[in-house]
Design an enzyme around this catalytic site. Structure first.
Site, PDB file in Angstrom:
ATOM      1  N   HIS A  63     -10.161  -5.679 -15.482  1.00 36.26           N
ATOM      2  CA  HIS A  63      -9.602  -6.854 -15.130  1.00 36.26           C
ATOM      3  C   HIS A  63     -10.807  -7.744 -14.383  1.00 36.26           C
ATOM      4  O   HIS A  63     -11.664  -7.252 -13.905  1.00 36.26           O
ATOM      5  CB  HIS A  63      -8.385  -6.796 -14.597  1.00 36.26           C
ATOM      6  CG  HIS A  63      -8.314  -6.081 -13.062  1.00 36.26           C
ATOM      7  ND1 HIS A  63      -8.623  -4.846 -12.883  1.00 36.26           N
ATOM      8  CD2 HIS A  63      -7.961  -6.595 -11.877  1.00 36.26           C
ATOM      9  CE1 HIS A  63      -8.665  -4.525 -11.639  1.00 36.26           C
ATOM     10  NE2 HIS A  63      -8.303  -5.746 -10.890  1.00 36.26           N
ATOM     11  N   HIS A  65     -10.891  -9.043 -11.340  1.00 38.05           N
ATOM     12  CA  HIS A  65     -10.600  -9.358  -9.819  1.00 38.05           C
ATOM     13  C   HIS A  65     -12.164  -8.945  -9.392  1.00 38.05           C
ATOM     14  O   HIS A  65     -12.661  -8.100 -10.016  1.00 38.05           O
ATOM     15  CB  HIS A  65      -9.698  -8.300  -9.249  1.00 38.05           C
ATOM     16  CG  HIS A  65      -8.276  -8.942  -9.212  1.00 38.05           C
ATOM     17  ND1 HIS A  65      -7.116  -8.017  -8.851  1.00 38.05           N
ATOM     18  CD2 HIS A  65      -8.044 -10.251  -8.724  1.00 38.05           C
ATOM     19  CE1 HIS A  65      -6.122  -9.065  -8.809  1.00 38.05           C
ATOM     20  NE2 HIS A  65      -6.438 -10.152  -8.785  1.00 38.05           N
ATOM     21  N   ASP A  67     -13.409  -7.150  -6.798  1.00 36.38           N
ATOM     22  CA  ASP A  67     -13.907  -5.919  -6.699  1.00 36.38           C
ATOM     23  C   ASP A  67     -14.036  -4.878  -7.932  1.00 36.38           C
ATOM     24  O   ASP A  67     -14.516  -3.937  -7.772  1.00 36.38           O
ATOM     25  CB  ASP A  67     -12.913  -5.042  -5.675  1.00 36.38           C
ATOM     26  CG  ASP A  67     -11.526  -5.247  -6.379  1.00 36.38           C
ATOM     27  OD1 ASP A  67     -11.098  -6.081  -6.848  1.00 36.38           O
ATOM     28  OD2 ASP A  67     -10.896  -4.136  -6.128  1.00 36.38           O
ATOM     29  N   HIS A  68     -13.964  -5.564  -9.260  1.00 30.07           N
ATOM     30  CA  HIS A  68     -14.113  -5.059 -10.541  1.00 30.07           C
ATOM     31  C   HIS A  68     -15.205  -5.301 -11.225  1.00 30.07           C
ATOM     32  O   HIS A  68     -15.974  -4.725 -12.281  1.00 30.07           O
ATOM     33  CB  HIS A  68     -12.919  -4.661 -11.050  1.00 30.07           C
ATOM     34  CG  HIS A  68     -11.709  -3.998 -10.609  1.00 30.07           C
ATOM     35  ND1 HIS A  68     -11.403  -2.720 -10.924  1.00 30.07           N
ATOM     36  CD2 HIS A  68     -11.048  -3.988  -9.327  1.00 30.07           C
ATOM     37  CE1 HIS A  68     -10.624  -1.987 -10.253  1.00 30.07           C
ATOM     38  NE2 HIS A  68     -10.309  -2.948  -9.241  1.00 30.07           N
ATOM     39  N   HIS A 140      -0.433  -5.700 -13.328  1.00 24.22           N
ATOM     40  CA  HIS A 140      -1.246  -6.132 -12.327  1.00 24.22           C
ATOM     41  C   HIS A 140      -0.838  -7.592 -11.934  1.00 24.22           C
ATOM     42  O   HIS A 140      -0.182  -8.324 -12.684  1.00 24.22           O
ATOM     43  CB  HIS A 140      -2.562  -5.685 -12.451  1.00 24.22           C
ATOM     44  CG  HIS A 140      -3.355  -5.901 -11.077  1.00 24.22           C
ATOM     45  ND1 HIS A 140      -2.943  -5.142  -9.866  1.00 24.22           N
ATOM     46  CD2 HIS A 140      -4.676  -6.329 -10.982  1.00 24.22           C
ATOM     47  CE1 HIS A 140      -3.956  -5.532  -9.027  1.00 24.22           C
ATOM     48  NE2 HIS A 140      -4.881  -5.992  -9.484  1.00 24.22           N
ATOM     49  N   HIS A 269      -9.395   4.392  -5.764  1.00 23.26           N
ATOM     50  CA  HIS A 269      -9.024   2.909  -5.321  1.00 23.26           C
ATOM     51  C   HIS A 269      -8.170   2.844  -4.421  1.00 23.26           C
ATOM     52  O   HIS A 269      -7.009   2.421  -4.370  1.00 23.26           O
ATOM     53  CB  HIS A 269      -8.045   2.112  -6.578  1.00 23.26           C
ATOM     54  CG  HIS A 269      -8.308   0.509  -6.562  1.00 23.26           C
ATOM     55  ND1 HIS A 269      -7.138  -0.145  -5.753  1.00 23.26           N
ATOM     56  CD2 HIS A 269      -8.982  -0.130  -7.033  1.00 23.26           C
ATOM     57  CE1 HIS A 269      -7.340  -1.356  -5.983  1.00 23.26           C
ATOM     58  NE2 HIS A 269      -8.838  -1.575  -6.638  1.00 23.26           N
TER      59      HIS A 269
END
Length: 312
Positions: A63, A65, A67-68, A140, A269
C-alpha cells in the site's frame, strides 16, 4: 528460498528498527531476490549485505503509506548505477504509477533500465514457470494488498544409475529430462522423463500480508502456507485501538495463522512503544493460540526449507 527483514518498525523508524521492507531470496537458477515494500532507508539496510540491486527482479508494494514506499524512489534511482541492472517490474495499488512519475519528473531522474509499473487488482498478478503470485485486498485505511507466493512443483532428482544403464550421455540431455522433457537418443531410442526422475517435489507457499485488521482474505491468502508474515502492531488487549488504525494485535495475528492452518508465523510491523524484549514476550504470550510464532529480527535470514524428497 529465504526471507530477510530489512525493516520491522510500524509508522516510523526507531534506533534499532527500520520501517518496512522484506527481501525474498530465490533459489537456483534465479539466485535473485524480490522486495516486498520499500520503506525509507531500505537501500541503506542493504549496504554491506549480500543484496545487490542488479539482482533485484520484482518489487511488490502492499500500500501507499509512507513507511512502506518512501524508500522506493531512491532505491530505483540507485539501481541504475549497478552494472547489469536489467528490466524491473513493480506491482502495487492504483496510484503507484502516478506517485513515481511525479517524483521522477520533478527530480529529473533517468533510470537507465526498463521499469514496468503494474497497478494490480485482486487475483493472479504473476505467473511464470517457477512461481505464481496472487493478491487480495486487506482491510486498512488505504487500499492494501497481501500476496501469496506459490512455488510450482519441482522435478524430482534424476536416477543417475538408470541413465547410465540406458546409455544417456551426461550433458544437455540430462537438463531436458530434469525439466520433464522426453528425449530421443541418437540410436533412436526414446526415453520418458517420468521413467528416470524421482517423484516431483511440492513447491513452497509464502504469504506476506500488508497492514490489516483481521479479515477473511488474510486467512484465504495464508491457507496452509509454509510461512506466513503478518503484522502485529499492538499487544493483545488493544484490539479496539488496532482496529481504529487498521492494524492487528499479536493475538489476532496468531488467530489468523491458526485459522489458516499455516505451518509457521513470523510477526512484524511493531509499534515503537515495544522494545525487542517486549516484542519477544508478546510473541511468547500467544503461543497457546499458535505455537510456531516468532518475531522478525532485522537482517536475520529465515530459511523456508523444501519438504523432504520422496524418490520413486
Amino acid at each position: 528460498m529465504q526471507l530477510t527483514f530489512l525493516g520491522t518498525s510500524a509508522g516510523r523508524p526507531t534506533r534499532t528498527r527500520n520501517v518496512t521492507s522484506i527481501a525474498l531470496s530465490l533459489p537456483e537458477p534465479q539466485c535473485g531476490f524480490w522486495l516486498f515494500d520499500v520503506g525509507e532507508g531500505t537501500q541503506h539496510r542493504m549496504l554491506g549485505s549480500r543484496f545487490k540491486l542488479n539482482k533485484l527482479e520484482r518489487i511488490f508494494v502492499t500500500h501507499l503509506h509512507g513507511d512502506h514506499i518512501y524508500g522506493l524512489p531512491g532505491l530505483l534511482s540507485s539501481r541504475g548505477y549497478f552494472e547489469g541492472a536489467g528490466p524491473l517490474t513493480i506491482y502495487g495499488p492504483s496510484g503507484l504509477r502516478r506517485y513515481l512519475a511525479g517524483i521522477f519528473e520533478l527530480t529529473g531522474v533517468h533510470l537507465g533500465y526498463e521499469l514496468n509499473v503494474v497497478e494490480i487488482a485482486e487475483g493472479e498478478v504473476v505467473a511464470d514457470d517457477r512461481y505464481v503470485v496472487e493478491a487480495a485486498e486487506l482491510q486498512h485505511r488505504l487500499p492494501c494488498f497481501g500476496y501469496r507466493i506459490t512455488e510450482r512443483p519441482q522435478p524430482g532428482p534424476l536416477n543417475l544409475k538408470r541413465l547410465g544403464e540406458l546409455g544417456v550421455p551426461a550433458g544437455p540431455l540430462y537438463g531436458k529430462l530434469k525439466r520433464g522433457e522426453d528425449i530421443t537418443l541418437e540410436c533412436g531410442r526414446s526415453i520418458a522423463a517420468s521413467d528416470v526422475a524421482g517423484t516431483p517435489q511440492p513447491g513452497r507457499v509464502v504469504t506476506i500480508l500488508g497492514d490489516t485488521r483481521p479479515c477473511d482474505n488474510a486467512v484465504r491468502l495464508a491457507m496452509n502456507a509454509d510461512l506466513l508474515v503478518h503484522e502485529a502492531t499492538f499487544a493483545g488487549g488493544l484490539e479496539e485501538k488496532a482496529a481504529a488504525y487498521g492494524h492487528s494485535t499479536f493475538t489476532q495475528a496468531a488467530e489468523i495463522a491458526r485459522d489458516a492452518g499455516a505451518k509457521r508465523l513470523v510477526v512484524t510491523h511493531f509499534s515503537s512503544r515495544y522494545d525487542d524484549e517486549a516484542v519477544a514476550e508478546l510473541a511468547n504470550g500467544v503461543k497457546d493460540i499458535f505455537a510456531e510464532i516468532e518475531p522478525a529480527v532485522e537482517m536475520t535470514d529465515i530459511l523456508i526449507p523444501r519438504p523432504p524428497l520422496t524418490n520413486s
